[in-house]
Design a protein around this motif. Structure first.
Motif, short mmCIF file in Angstrom:
data_model
loop_
_atom_site.label_atom_id
_atom_site.label_comp_id
_atom_site.label_asym_id
_atom_site.label_seq_id
_atom_site.Cartn_x
_atom_site.Cartn_y
_atom_site.Cartn_z
N GLY A 16 0.83 -1.19 0.00
CA GLY A 16 0.00 0.00 0.00
C GLY A 16 0.87 1.24 0.00
O GLY A 16 2.09 1.17 -0.16
N LYS A 17 0.26 2.37 0.22
CA LYS A 17 0.99 3.64 0.25
C LYS A 17 1.51 3.91 1.67
O LYS A 17 0.93 3.45 2.65
N THR A 18 2.60 4.66 1.74
CA THR A 18 3.14 5.07 3.03
C THR A 18 3.22 6.58 3.09
O THR A 18 3.71 7.22 2.16
N TYR A 19 2.70 7.14 4.17
CA TYR A 19 2.73 8.59 4.39
C TYR A 19 3.62 8.86 5.59
O TYR A 19 3.33 8.42 6.71
N ARG A 35 -7.69 -0.19 3.14
CA ARG A 35 -8.27 0.75 2.18
C ARG A 35 -8.89 -0.03 1.01
O ARG A 35 -8.28 -0.93 0.45
N ARG A 45 -5.90 -2.63 -0.16
CA ARG A 45 -4.51 -2.47 0.23
C ARG A 45 -4.49 -1.98 1.67
O ARG A 45 -5.54 -1.64 2.23
N ASP A 47 -2.67 0.96 3.76
CA ASP A 47 -1.81 2.14 3.74
C ASP A 47 -1.24 2.38 5.14
O ASP A 47 -1.92 2.15 6.14
#
Length: 265
Positions: A16-19, A35, A45, A47
């Motif tokens: 997934g995305k990483t912030y 998500r 995914r 995140d």
């Protein structure tokens, strides 16, 4: 050999995305959040959001609101009262079904993993589709049913009878907020959710069965006299263990079964 496959869009993508947390943040905690959106054809995914805990509050719901307001406005979840009364923010946190507004972040181990309630179809992200459980709730007719003439004022009840519903400690069946943490933690409900009513609805059924103002006990028991609606409870006890309000759905179901036996003698 039986071959089992997951439904479409059920398998979670590996990445997934990483912030990352804001530059200079020193009190950082990672939140890994499920998500999924029906607006695209992409599998779910997880995140990861690394946030500054000095800005995020103390409860998991505080962190979710912080992420939505400051990092990703598309993150979707339900919430309302923030006081453990409405049941809107029920989700699976750190492996346990609970209310995000009552779950302290400090009680979670390592990365805080947040998923929607298990077993339920997902509307989007952390929002489960509750249409089925609400339809099951309607089956038990959760309103007072009487045949005697209505009094000129309210229907009176003794403190002792009221305690049967409310509990002397406030943890009686009437305290259920229908968050459905219990039903979605129940393996019997996972297997037979189409016909088994589940702990939350049966706890509500018990609440009406013990209400001394109600005059339809026999009719209510008739509605539950079914191989699946009631008797698929196998006393696994997940429901009682996970209830964020400290209620005991398993005991309520056992009491209904005792009522069934008593009226046969």
């Amino acid at each position: 050999m039986v071959q089992l496959t997951l439904p479409k869009h059920s398998k979670v993508n590996a990445k997934g995305k990483t912030y990352d947390a804001p530059e200079g943040a020193t009190n950082v905690r990672a939140f890994e959040i499920y998500r999924w959106s029906p607006d695209d054809d992409i599998n779910p995914r997880r995140d990861t959001f690394k946030i500054d805990m000095d800005e995020a509050g103390t409860m998991v719901l505080d962190a979710l609101i912080h992420i939505k307001n400051n990092v990703d406005p598309t993150l979707t979840f339900r919430r309302s009262c923030r006081e453990g009364i409405c049941g809107s923010c029920a989700m699976n946190i750190d492996g346990t079904n609970t209310l995000a507004c009552l779950k302290p972040i400090d009680e979670c181990k390592g990365t805080v993993k947040i998923n929607p309630l298990p077993h339920m179809p997902v509307v989007k992200d952390l929002v489960p589709d509750l249409n089925h459980v609400y339809a099951q709730y309607e089956v038990i007719e959760p309103w007072m049913k009487t045949s005697s003439p209505a009094p000129t004022k309210e229907r009176l009840q003794s403190p002792e009878d009221a305690d049967k519903m409310n509990g002397h400690d406030g943890k009686g069946p009437a305290a259920c907020i229908l968050c459905f943490c219990c039903s979605t933690s129940c393996p019997s409900y996972w297997w037979n959710g189409d016909r088994y009513l589940g702990p939350a609805v049966l706890l509500q059924a018990y609440r009406w069965l013990i209400d001394t103002r109600d005059e339809a006990k026999g009719e209510r028991l008739d509605q539950l006299e079914d191989p699946f609606r009631l008797y698929r409870c196998h006393t696994i006890m997940n429901c009682t263990k996970t209830c964020p309000k400290g209620l005991n759905p398993a005991k309520a179901i056992a009491e209904i079964k005792k009522m069934m036996v008593a009226r046969q003698h």
